[in-house]
Design a protein around this motif. Structure first.
Motif, PDB file in Angstrom:
ATOM      1  N   SER A 119       0.894  -1.096  -0.153  1.00  0.00           N
ATOM      2  CA  SER A 119      -0.089  -0.147  -0.042  1.00  0.00           C
ATOM      3  C   SER A 119       0.859   1.475   0.007  1.00  0.00           C
ATOM      4  O   SER A 119       0.546   2.277  -0.624  1.00  0.00           O
ATOM      5  CB  SER A 119      -0.765   0.072   1.262  1.00  0.00           C
ATOM      6  OG  SER A 119      -1.521  -0.993   1.250  1.00  0.00           O
ATOM      7  N   GLN A 123       0.918   4.544  -2.224  1.00  0.00           N
ATOM      8  CA  GLN A 123       1.064   5.874  -1.692  1.00  0.00           C
ATOM      9  C   GLN A 123       2.083   6.771  -2.055  1.00  0.00           C
ATOM     10  O   GLN A 123       1.918   8.198  -2.334  1.00  0.00           O
ATOM     11  CB  GLN A 123       0.750   5.596  -0.110  1.00  0.00           C
ATOM     12  CG  GLN A 123       0.321   6.833   0.642  1.00  0.00           C
ATOM     13  CD  GLN A 123       0.069   6.632   2.083  1.00  0.00           C
ATOM     14  OE1 GLN A 123      -0.168   5.523   2.613  1.00  0.00           O
ATOM     15  NE2 GLN A 123       0.321   7.654   2.809  1.00  0.00           N
ATOM     16  N   THR A 126       1.547   8.880  -5.159  1.00  0.00           N
ATOM     17  CA  THR A 126       0.568   9.716  -5.175  1.00  0.00           C
ATOM     18  C   THR A 126       0.887  11.080  -4.668  1.00  0.00           C
ATOM     19  O   THR A 126      -0.043  11.880  -5.012  1.00  0.00           O
ATOM     20  CB  THR A 126      -0.803   9.069  -4.422  1.00  0.00           C
ATOM     21  OG1 THR A 126      -0.442   9.309  -2.913  1.00  0.00           O
ATOM     22  CG2 THR A 126      -1.160   7.742  -4.797  1.00  0.00           C
TER      23      THR A 126
ATOM     24  N   ARG B 136      -8.443  11.529  -9.664  1.00  0.00           N
ATOM     25  CA  ARG B 136      -8.053  10.216  -9.373  1.00  0.00           C
ATOM     26  C   ARG B 136      -6.827   9.917  -8.626  1.00  0.00           C
ATOM     27  O   ARG B 136      -6.670   8.948  -8.092  1.00  0.00           O
ATOM     28  CB  ARG B 136      -7.706   9.764 -11.071  1.00  0.00           C
ATOM     29  CG  ARG B 136      -9.221   9.255 -11.447  1.00  0.00           C
ATOM     30  CD  ARG B 136      -9.095   8.377 -12.760  1.00  0.00           C
ATOM     31  NE  ARG B 136      -8.401   9.403 -13.932  1.00  0.00           N
ATOM     32  CZ  ARG B 136      -7.889   8.642 -14.927  1.00  0.00           C
ATOM     33  NH1 ARG B 136      -7.443   7.451 -14.945  1.00  0.00           N
ATOM     34  NH2 ARG B 136      -7.410   9.471 -15.846  1.00  0.00           N
ATOM     35  N   LEU B 137      -5.950  10.814  -8.674  1.00  0.00           N
ATOM     36  CA  LEU B 137      -4.586  10.626  -7.861  1.00  0.00           C
ATOM     37  C   LEU B 137      -5.082  10.842  -6.421  1.00  0.00           C
ATOM     38  O   LEU B 137      -4.797   9.942  -5.510  1.00  0.00           O
ATOM     39  CB  LEU B 137      -3.621  12.100  -8.273  1.00  0.00           C
ATOM     40  CG  LEU B 137      -2.513  11.607  -9.116  1.00  0.00           C
ATOM     41  CD1 LEU B 137      -1.774  12.756  -9.403  1.00  0.00           C
ATOM     42  CD2 LEU B 137      -1.867  10.335  -8.954  1.00  0.00           C
ATOM     43  N   LEU B 140      -6.524   7.502  -5.350  1.00  0.00           N
ATOM     44  CA  LEU B 140      -5.697   6.480  -5.194  1.00  0.00           C
ATOM     45  C   LEU B 140      -4.881   6.815  -3.838  1.00  0.00           C
ATOM     46  O   LEU B 140      -4.609   5.660  -3.071  1.00  0.00           O
ATOM     47  CB  LEU B 140      -4.552   6.594  -6.385  1.00  0.00           C
ATOM     48  CG  LEU B 140      -4.895   5.952  -7.688  1.00  0.00           C
ATOM     49  CD1 LEU B 140      -4.098   6.723  -8.746  1.00  0.00           C
ATOM     50  CD2 LEU B 140      -4.426   4.487  -7.461  1.00  0.00           C
ATOM     51  N   ALA B 141      -4.707   7.978  -3.287  1.00  0.00           N
ATOM     52  CA  ALA B 141      -4.093   8.189  -2.178  1.00  0.00           C
ATOM     53  C   ALA B 141      -5.151   7.945  -1.064  1.00  0.00           C
ATOM     54  O   ALA B 141      -4.627   7.248  -0.006  1.00  0.00           O
ATOM     55  CB  ALA B 141      -3.585   9.934  -2.134  1.00  0.00           C
ATOM     56  N   ALA B 144      -5.121   4.084  -0.870  1.00  0.00           N
ATOM     57  CA  ALA B 144      -3.681   3.455  -0.307  1.00  0.00           C
ATOM     58  C   ALA B 144      -3.450   3.886   1.345  1.00  0.00           C
ATOM     59  O   ALA B 144      -3.273   2.885   1.905  1.00  0.00           O
ATOM     60  CB  ALA B 144      -2.555   4.136  -0.964  1.00  0.00           C
ATOM     61  N   GLN B 145      -4.058   5.238   1.535  1.00  0.00           N
ATOM     62  CA  GLN B 145      -3.850   5.126   3.009  1.00  0.00           C
ATOM     63  C   GLN B 145      -4.846   4.535   3.959  1.00  0.00           C
ATOM     64  O   GLN B 145      -4.598   3.810   4.899  1.00  0.00           O
ATOM     65  CB  GLN B 145      -4.441   6.702   3.242  1.00  0.00           C
ATOM     66  CG  GLN B 145      -2.978   7.740   2.991  1.00  0.00           C
ATOM     67  CD  GLN B 145      -3.644   9.310   3.060  1.00  0.00           C
ATOM     68  OE1 GLN B 145      -4.725   9.476   3.419  1.00  0.00           O
ATOM     69  NE2 GLN B 145      -2.853   9.914   2.128  1.00  0.00           N
TER      70      GLN B 145
END
Lengths: 293, 293
Positions: A119, A123, A126, B136-137, B140-141, B144-145
């Motif tokens: 993950s 991250q 991003t 979109r970024l 994604l962030a 991921a978090q």
């Protein structure tokens, strides 16, 4: 800068960038974060970050951007090692000269360390940075494909299925193109992306990366067959013990070394159009081979 | 459209979208791809995709975008279940009424299935779509978090450390805010992102999501304590057997149900400013609670 100095400099800045990116060990949950840092920091040759920076150097990519990309690939690599070492996979107890994560902590923690490192890799890409938004999305797509079932994880699955099997040289190559090749390729291409490489240059670098990916594996097989555990920093001779097909078991040591020489020459030839700007990539190619001779 | 019909429609389109996103079982490596499809398709209530679509409905987000986001969160959820069921974690043999992945295939394959599903989740969000590149970024962030060591994986680690411990209600809440809450919150916020929700609306939805995340866990604990294995589709009573702290073990069944009622009311109150546009989110809130009464 001499090649050896450049290499140390990249290794040092990668260590610093990884240490800053990983959550501190005193942030909750502490044991998980401690184990993540144990798995990633203070070890490893950082071949993928080196490739990323070397490819970026061809296009004068900004170092801060390369750090981010280098961390992302290294975190994917580190997670794969932690999962690979688990009892249900290679069941390894030694990695980079230290007990593996599941030995030092426990299996469940090692599982979660790998999961969380994956993950964190995405991250990292991003985060705000100079490359255009579209370019960062392409980099994320590239890394996701390289890590997934048609890349590294797929290569591991092919590897599992190959234990005890008699593979042809072509099948062995297919396995490694996925297992190690995909991430090596991503390292090079992510570095190129940071420098806004055009499509033509990317194609050339992809070809270079394919050669160097195989080269890396051939060399690894030779090292595994020849080195002893102390030099290698991980348990040596495991492949033969596990009856895994390798370049050495298929070709013998002499022919495997000849193949390494050929792959090196092909990789260097792919760099020719970049002239002096490909110097770091050429240096890394030679460095990978010299480990065996 | 009636709530039940809307729910079926979202579940159906999620199944279709997931089936299209997952590599075909005849693509190499076949066993891995087959196991990935086994883990994801043909089961599950798709609560996270439902939340994603319901949040998107508040802002008239395009359904195709919501499908992508819904698939991404569901793939993260599916991977976490596969890894959670492994012998070194919960050692579960039954999931969604079927043998767990490591039972049906093997442990190494289950490990790789989870790893590859996580990569695929991020890949899904990199694909071309209508939301702006920057949006979109951010998505994604967010994912991921939510998945990482400060989200879901961190929650699992806290859970591991809590086995056999006497937790306070507050500590139990902290665990679940990470373990299930982070991904529930991401589901709601990704849906909102697809509809270009402003910051104010996102904050309100984040509060709603926090309440519903805990609600979901309280209900799960009640179900685990009350239901039998056949109704639940997974091994019932495991928490008590493993001496894991739950809302039921801390509060007793009656008080746990009262807490569920409170959390439902708080969640519904957070939706009030959206008036009729929050209808699907309100429906889901009630649906989650009704499973227990």
């Amino acid at each position: 800068m001499k090649f050896a100095d450049w290499m140390s400099a990249v290794q040092d800045r990668t260590e610093t960038a990884l240490a800053a990116l990983l959550p501190p060990a005193d942030a909750l949950p502490g044991r998980l974060h401690d184990a993540m840092r144990y798995a990633v920091l203070g070890g490893g040759k950082r071949v993928r970050p080196l490739l990323c920076h070397a490819a970026g150097a061809v296009f004068d990519a900004p170092a801060a951007e390369l750090d981010r990309a280098a961390c992302a690939v290294e975190l994917i690599h580190a997670y794969s090692l932690v999962h690979d070492d688990l009892p249900c996979m290679d069941d390894d107890t030694l990695r980079r000269g230290k007990p593996t994560v599941h030995v030092e902590y426990d299996e469940a923690t090692a599982l979660l360390v790998g999961d969380a490192l994956q993950s964190l890799a995405f991250q990292a890409l991003t985060e705000d940075g100079a490359p255009s938004c579209q370019s960062r999305l392409s980099m994320l797509a590239l890394l996701a494909q390289a890590a997934g079932s048609r890349g590294m994880a797929g290569g591991q699955a092919i590897d599992l299925a190959a234990v005890g099997q008699a593979l042809t040289l072509e099948e062995l190559e297919q396995m490694h193109i996925h297992k190690t090749g995909a991430l090596i390729r991503a390292s090079v291409l992510l570095g190129a992306h940071c420098g806004h490489a055009d499509e033509d240059a990317q194609k050339r670098l992809a070809h270079f990366a394919n050669r160097i990916g195989l080269l890396f594996q051939v060399v690894d097989d030779i090292l595994d067959a020849e080195a002893n555990t102390a030099t290698l920093g991980k348990t040596a001779g495991k492949d033969a013990a596990q009856n895994k097909p390798t370049y050495v078991s298929l070709l013998g040591i002499r022919q495997a070394k000849a193949l390494a020489g050929e792959l090196r020459d092909e990789a260097l030839a792919a760099l020719a159009p970049f002239t002096g700007r490909g110097e770091r990539l050429a240096g890394l190619t030679r460095y990978i081979v010299e480990r065996t001779f």
